[in-house]
Motif scaffolding. Sequence first.
Motif, short mmCIF file in Angstrom:
data_model
loop_
_atom_site.label_atom_id
_atom_site.label_comp_id
_atom_site.label_asym_id
_atom_site.label_seq_id
_atom_site.Cartn_x
_atom_site.Cartn_y
_atom_site.Cartn_z
N VAL A 53 0.85 -1.21 0.00
CA VAL A 53 0.00 0.00 0.00
C VAL A 53 0.88 1.25 0.00
CG1 VAL A 53 -1.64 1.37 1.36
CG2 VAL A 53 -1.97 -1.11 1.13
N LEU A 54 1.84 1.30 0.92
CA LEU A 54 2.67 2.51 1.03
C LEU A 54 3.56 2.68 -0.20
CD1 LEU A 54 3.60 2.58 4.83
CD2 LEU A 54 1.67 3.63 3.63
N ARG A 55 4.09 1.56 -0.69
CA ARG A 55 4.96 1.63 -1.87
C ARG A 55 4.19 2.17 -3.07
NH1 ARG A 55 7.04 -1.76 -6.12
NH2 ARG A 55 9.30 -1.86 -6.06
N THR A 56 2.95 1.71 -3.22
CA THR A 56 2.14 2.16 -4.35
C THR A 56 1.84 3.66 -4.24
OG1 THR A 56 1.14 -0.02 -4.47
CG2 THR A 56 -0.02 1.75 -5.61
N LEU A 57 1.44 4.08 -3.04
CA LEU A 57 1.15 5.50 -2.85
C LEU A 57 2.39 6.33 -3.14
CD1 LEU A 57 -1.08 5.31 0.35
CD2 LEU A 57 -1.82 6.08 -1.91
N ARG A 58 3.53 5.88 -2.60
CA ARG A 58 4.79 6.59 -2.82
C ARG A 58 5.13 6.65 -4.32
NH1 ARG A 58 7.70 3.26 0.51
NH2 ARG A 58 7.08 3.95 2.56
N ALA A 59 4.97 5.51 -4.97
CA ALA A 59 5.30 5.45 -6.41
C ALA A 59 4.43 6.41 -7.21
CB ALA A 59 5.11 4.03 -6.93
N GLU A 60 3.23 6.66 -6.71
CA GLU A 60 2.33 7.58 -7.41
C GLU A 60 2.55 9.02 -6.98
OE1 GLU A 60 0.27 7.11 -9.88
OE2 GLU A 60 0.68 4.99 -10.07
N GLY A 61 3.55 9.24 -6.14
CA GLY A 61 3.87 10.61 -5.76
C GLY A 61 3.08 11.14 -4.58
N VAL A 62 2.46 10.22 -3.82
CA VAL A 62 1.71 10.64 -2.63
C VAL A 62 2.64 10.56 -1.42
CG1 VAL A 62 -0.26 10.13 -1.13
CG2 VAL A 62 -0.47 9.84 -3.62
N GLU A 63 2.68 11.61 -0.64
CA GLU A 63 3.53 11.68 0.55
C GLU A 63 2.92 10.82 1.67
OE1 GLU A 63 5.64 12.43 3.63
OE2 GLU A 63 6.27 13.64 1.90
N VAL A 64 3.67 9.86 2.20
CA VAL A 64 3.11 8.96 3.22
C VAL A 64 3.91 8.98 4.52
CG1 VAL A 64 1.95 7.40 1.62
CG2 VAL A 64 4.34 6.97 2.21
N SER A 65 4.73 10.01 4.71
CA SER A 65 5.57 9.99 5.92
C SER A 65 4.72 10.05 7.19
CB SER A 65 6.58 11.13 5.89
OG SER A 65 5.90 12.35 5.79
N GLY A 66 3.49 10.53 7.10
CA GLY A 66 2.63 10.58 8.28
C GLY A 66 1.83 9.30 8.48
N ALA A 67 2.00 8.30 7.62
CA ALA A 67 1.21 7.07 7.74
C ALA A 67 1.66 6.28 8.97
CB ALA A 67 1.38 6.22 6.48
N ALA A 68 0.72 5.62 9.63
CA ALA A 68 1.04 4.84 10.83
C ALA A 68 1.17 3.36 10.47
CB ALA A 68 -0.07 5.03 11.86
N LEU A 69 2.18 2.71 11.08
CA LEU A 69 2.33 1.25 10.95
C LEU A 69 1.81 0.65 12.24
CD1 LEU A 69 5.88 0.35 9.55
CD2 LEU A 69 3.68 0.41 8.35
N ASP A 70 0.80 -0.22 12.13
CA ASP A 70 0.20 -0.82 13.32
C ASP A 70 0.73 -2.25 13.45
OD1 ASP A 70 -1.43 -2.03 15.18
OD2 ASP A 70 -3.26 -1.08 14.46
N PRO A 71 1.59 -2.53 14.44
CA PRO A 71 2.15 -3.88 14.56
C PRO A 71 1.12 -4.89 15.06
CG PRO A 71 2.92 -2.48 16.37
CD PRO A 71 2.05 -1.62 15.50
N GLY A 72 -0.02 -4.41 15.55
CA GLY A 72 -0.97 -5.32 16.18
C GLY A 72 -2.15 -5.71 15.31
N ALA A 73 -2.14 -5.32 14.05
CA ALA A 73 -3.30 -5.64 13.20
C ALA A 73 -2.86 -5.74 11.75
CB ALA A 73 -4.37 -4.56 13.35
N PRO A 74 -3.53 -6.59 10.98
CA PRO A 74 -3.16 -6.73 9.56
C PRO A 74 -3.68 -5.57 8.72
CG PRO A 74 -5.04 -8.11 10.02
CD PRO A 74 -4.66 -7.46 11.33
N THR A 75 -3.06 -5.40 7.57
CA THR A 75 -3.58 -4.46 6.57
C THR A 75 -4.92 -5.00 6.06
OG1 THR A 75 -1.35 -3.84 5.95
CG2 THR A 75 -3.07 -3.43 4.31
N GLY A 76 -5.88 -4.11 5.85
CA GLY A 76 -7.19 -4.53 5.35
C GLY A 76 -7.10 -5.09 3.93
N LEU A 77 -8.11 -5.86 3.57
CA LEU A 77 -8.12 -6.55 2.28
C LEU A 77 -9.51 -6.42 1.65
CD1 LEU A 77 -6.96 -8.83 0.30
CD2 LEU A 77 -7.96 -10.45 1.91
#
Length: 330
Positions: A53-77
């Motif tokens: 998700v973050l790689r795709t957003l970054r590749a599209e030129g979207v700034e994601v430095s404020g995105a949170a990584l949650d170690p306690g839950a999976p990425t949604g699907l």
Amino acid sequence: MVALRGSGPLKLGGTMQVSVAGAESNVAIGLARLGHAVRWAGAVGDDEAGALVLRTLRAEGVEVSGAALDPGAPTGLLLFEPRLPEVTRVHYYRAGSAGSRLTADAVEDAFAAAPPRVLHLTGITPALSATARSAAARALRLARGHGSLVCLDVNFRARLWTAEEATAVLREWVPSVDVLIASDDELPLCLPDGPAARDGATGPPTTGPAAAGAAAAELDARAEALLDLGVGEVVVKRGAAGATVFGRDLPDGPLHRPATPVRAVDAVGAGDAFVAGYLSALLDGEGPAGRLERAVTTGAFAVASHGDWEGAPTRAELGMLGAPPGTVVR
Ligand code: ADP
């Protein structure tokens, strides 16, 4: 979310394409493609799906430095199941996902660098959980405090919350919204009498010019009521019929723009693409007519392309839709 897209009935198995999706991400990518600086606030799991998700957003030129990584839950699907040429089923696996556990702190981080000119929210975030609701409310407050313009796409998801629950939240937000984008049946969710008005809108089926006139008058009244509550402009998305903008300063009343005719291959993501086009023109200083024009153009690109955001145009590509069939661009 990570998105898997099949090519027929899901229960038959087969191959699926892996991509990412989500209303806010779609809008962010649409705006970035058009050359705007975009920051995305959200949460993904500390897993490979989140990395995609973050790689795709970054590749599209979207700034994601404020995105949170949650170690306690999976990425949604989510799984897209194209069931008929005109009917796609979407299956969500996001209950308890990192995105649905978004917290207000994550939003603070995204505002910390520099306040945006526009904050874009959808009615999906507050439906995900109590913490996600408070995150969206915090973003709204921060935007107000910093003088950012607030855009809200109602995006009602009946699987996530009831019309009554949605109304309770949205009517509180409405006075802080500058640009409210919705389909006509979502407008009542933003008004004080809420779902009751909604039931009225879907009352006994009637046809003919009188019924069409009554529906138009009802839409006018609802948009007017929202403007009275302090909304700057109300933009109503009408699928293949185009869109209408209602505002206080429109000299000739509501402004309608028919959809740009295209061969539709995938309607998913049209609304988000429309929002990206509308906000892009707004950021460029265009008036309501210019905003609607770009919005119906980007909306048409989305329905003419497979995927939620993949077909989003760059600025240079905006003029392509008027090209005659068989055009080869060399
Ligand atoms: P949502 O995806 O949120 O339900 P709509 O279906 O209303 O939103 O689509 C948003 C916009 O995309 C419309 O206002 C229109 O401009 C454009 N659009 C949607 N469907 C079509 C279509 N079949 N042909 C051309 N443009 C379309």
